[in-house]
Design a protein around this motif. Structure first.
Motif, mmCIF file in Angstrom:
data_model
loop_
_atom_site.group_PDB
_atom_site.id
_atom_site.type_symbol
_atom_site.label_atom_id
_atom_site.label_comp_id
_atom_site.label_asym_id
_atom_site.label_seq_id
_atom_site.Cartn_x
_atom_site.Cartn_y
_atom_site.Cartn_z
ATOM 1 N N LEU A 266 0.823 -1.208 0.000
ATOM 2 C CA LEU A 266 0.000 0.000 0.000
ATOM 3 C C LEU A 266 0.860 1.262 0.000
ATOM 4 N N ILE A 267 1.926 1.259 0.800
ATOM 5 C CA ILE A 267 2.815 2.422 0.852
ATOM 6 C C ILE A 267 3.485 2.637 -0.504
ATOM 7 N N ILE A 268 3.978 1.557 -1.103
ATOM 8 C CA ILE A 268 4.635 1.664 -2.411
ATOM 9 C C ILE A 268 3.667 2.212 -3.453
ATOM 10 N N LYS A 269 2.445 1.678 -3.475
ATOM 11 C CA LYS A 269 1.456 2.139 -4.454
ATOM 12 C C LYS A 269 1.089 3.597 -4.209
ATOM 13 N N ALA A 270 0.907 3.968 -2.931
ATOM 14 C CA ALA A 270 0.564 5.353 -2.614
ATOM 15 C C ALA A 270 1.703 6.300 -3.004
ATOM 16 N N LYS A 271 2.927 5.850 -2.786
ATOM 17 C CA LYS A 271 4.099 6.678 -3.104
ATOM 18 C C LYS A 271 4.218 6.905 -4.609
ATOM 19 N N GLN A 272 3.725 5.974 -5.398
ATOM 20 C CA GLN A 272 3.783 6.107 -6.855
ATOM 21 C C GLN A 272 2.881 7.216 -7.374
ATOM 22 N N VAL A 273 1.837 7.533 -6.629
ATOM 23 C CA VAL A 273 0.879 8.549 -7.090
ATOM 24 C C VAL A 273 0.861 9.801 -6.223
ATOM 25 N N CYS A 274 1.612 9.779 -5.115
ATOM 26 C CA CYS A 274 1.636 10.932 -4.204
ATOM 27 C C CYS A 274 2.991 10.992 -3.493
ATOM 28 N N ASP A 275 3.634 12.135 -3.526
ATOM 29 C CA ASP A 275 4.964 12.256 -2.911
ATOM 30 C C ASP A 275 4.918 12.152 -1.394
ATOM 31 N N ASP A 276 3.826 12.601 -0.803
ATOM 32 C CA ASP A 276 3.702 12.633 0.667
ATOM 33 C C ASP A 276 2.789 11.496 1.123
ATOM 34 N N VAL A 277 3.381 10.487 1.769
ATOM 35 C CA VAL A 277 2.626 9.323 2.244
ATOM 36 C C VAL A 277 2.866 9.125 3.732
ATOM 37 N N GLU A 278 1.787 8.883 4.454
ATOM 38 C CA GLU A 278 1.886 8.665 5.900
ATOM 39 C C GLU A 278 1.391 7.267 6.259
ATOM 40 N N PHE A 279 2.121 6.615 7.138
ATOM 41 C CA PHE A 279 1.670 5.323 7.660
ATOM 42 C C PHE A 279 1.110 5.530 9.055
ATOM 43 N N ILE A 280 -0.112 5.045 9.293
ATOM 44 C CA ILE A 280 -0.744 5.138 10.603
ATOM 45 C C ILE A 280 -0.995 3.726 11.119
ATOM 46 N N ALA A 281 -0.279 3.360 12.171
ATOM 47 C CA ALA A 281 -0.454 2.042 12.782
ATOM 48 C C ALA A 281 -1.543 2.159 13.831
ATOM 49 N N ASP A 282 -2.722 1.689 13.496
ATOM 50 C CA ASP A 282 -3.890 1.859 14.358
ATOM 51 C C ASP A 282 -3.951 0.770 15.423
ATOM 52 N N ASP A 283 -4.676 1.058 16.501
ATOM 53 C CA ASP A 283 -4.870 0.110 17.599
ATOM 54 C C ASP A 283 -3.541 -0.313 18.222
ATOM 55 N N ALA A 284 -2.598 0.594 18.247
ATOM 56 C CA ALA A 284 -1.267 0.284 18.734
ATOM 57 C C ALA A 284 -1.223 0.006 20.225
ATOM 58 N N THR A 285 -2.257 0.419 20.947
ATOM 59 C CA THR A 285 -2.272 0.179 22.383
ATOM 60 C C THR A 285 -2.291 -1.304 22.709
ATOM 61 N N ARG A 286 -2.757 -2.110 21.782
ATOM 62 C CA ARG A 286 -2.824 -3.555 22.008
ATOM 63 C C ARG A 286 -1.888 -4.314 21.078
ATOM 64 N N SER A 287 -0.887 -3.616 20.555
ATOM 65 C CA SER A 287 0.031 -4.229 19.601
ATOM 66 C C SER A 287 1.275 -4.773 20.293
ATOM 67 N N ASP A 288 1.802 -5.850 19.747
ATOM 68 C CA ASP A 288 3.097 -6.344 20.197
ATOM 69 C C ASP A 288 4.164 -5.330 19.788
ATOM 70 N N VAL A 289 5.032 -4.944 20.714
ATOM 71 C CA VAL A 289 5.996 -3.886 20.449
ATOM 72 C C VAL A 289 6.927 -4.237 19.296
ATOM 73 N N ASP A 290 7.426 -5.472 19.287
ATOM 74 C CA ASP A 290 8.339 -5.874 18.216
ATOM 75 C C ASP A 290 7.657 -5.797 16.855
ATOM 76 N N PHE A 291 6.388 -6.229 16.809
ATOM 77 C CA PHE A 291 5.667 -6.162 15.536
ATOM 78 C C PHE A 291 5.417 -4.716 15.143
#
Length: 255
Positions: free
Chosen positions: A124-149
């Motif tokens: 998704l990031i690669i595809k978004a970067k192909q059509v838009c110079d500014d791309v943001e990744f938002i890792a949602d629900d991080a409060t319950r995420s494994d830190v290493d992941f």
């Protein structure tokens, strides 16, 4: 010289609210006012009703001159091309790739196991970067995420081309939480990413706690109720970069 970045989520929150609704015209006027006061980023929700939502994005893009217009990718339709087309006239456009990183949400929303979620983030990031110079990744629900992941997800997104990652905190900045934030700040610096904190504490209390934990970062302040709504938890931590939410943790499940 420090630079204050403000990302406004009024339009995103309005789309999720059951207490009030905004008319099409009101959304346009809000965007104009935010642009007038030089808000850094105006966040717009993902496209759900294609005809009206795309028209809204195009309308805002045509009238906003200073702020970044950020639109989230709909994970059900993966509408990156439609977003890019709607943003083509924007002075500053950003595509947000919002992906849950907790085990429960990955299976419930993405219906994928962690390795496949990492692959999805990369694609998704690669595809978004192909059509838009500014791309943001938002890792949602991080409060319950494994830190290493979580770190794997952030690393994957950055390597794929994401230029913005965010962490946010709605809980009281004290004790172990402050120490954890300090550790996270060190890790993010290794990735050449910035740590921003959004706090509902007073500026004096926040500065005292951060100085005690030897944390040096940009701090934004907000009303406590708004902060809770922002993180969807009664206290928590969220990763913020350039005013955008990338990851979230609850105060009880802080990594």
């Amino acid at each position: 010289m420090n630079r204050l970045m403000i990302s406004d989520i009024t339009l995103k929150q309005a789309a999720k609210s059951t207490d009030y609704t905004l008319s099409f015209r009101e959304k346009i006027e809000i965007a104009k006012l935010l642009d007038k006061v030089n808000v850094s980023v105006i966040e717009i929700p993902a496209i759900v009703k294609e005809k009206t939502d795309v028209l809204l994005i195009k309308s805002i893009a045509s009238c906003v001159k200073n702020s970044i217009i950020a639109v989230s990718v709909n994970l059900e339709t993966l509408d990156i091309d439609k977003i890019a087309d709607a943003l083509k006239d924007a002075a500053k456009a950003r595509i947000q790739v919002v992906v849950p990183t907790s085990t429960v949400q990955m299976e419930y929303i993405c219906k994928k196991k962690p390795p496949m979620v990492l692959k999805m983030i990369e694609e998704l990031i690669i595809k978004a970067k192909q059509v838009c110079d500014d791309v943001e990744f938002i890792a949602d629900d991080a409060t319950r995420s494994d830190v290493d992941f979580l770190y794997q997800a952030i690393s994957t997104a950055v390597k794929a081309g994401a230029g913005t990652v965010t962490v946010y905190d709605a809980a009281a900045l004290e004790g172990k939480i402050a120490d954890k934030i300090a550790e996270l700040a060190d890790t993010l610096r290794d990735h050449k990413l910035l740590l921003n904190i959004i706090s509902a504490n007073s500026s004096e209390e926040t500065e005292r706690i951060l100085e005690g934990a030897d944390i040096s970062c940009q701090v934004l302040y907000s009303d406590f109720k708004a902060v809770i709504s922002f993180n969807r938890s009664n206290g928590g931590l969220t990763y913020v970069n350039n005013g955008i939410i990338v990851k979230k943790w609850s105060r009880r499940e802080y990594p």
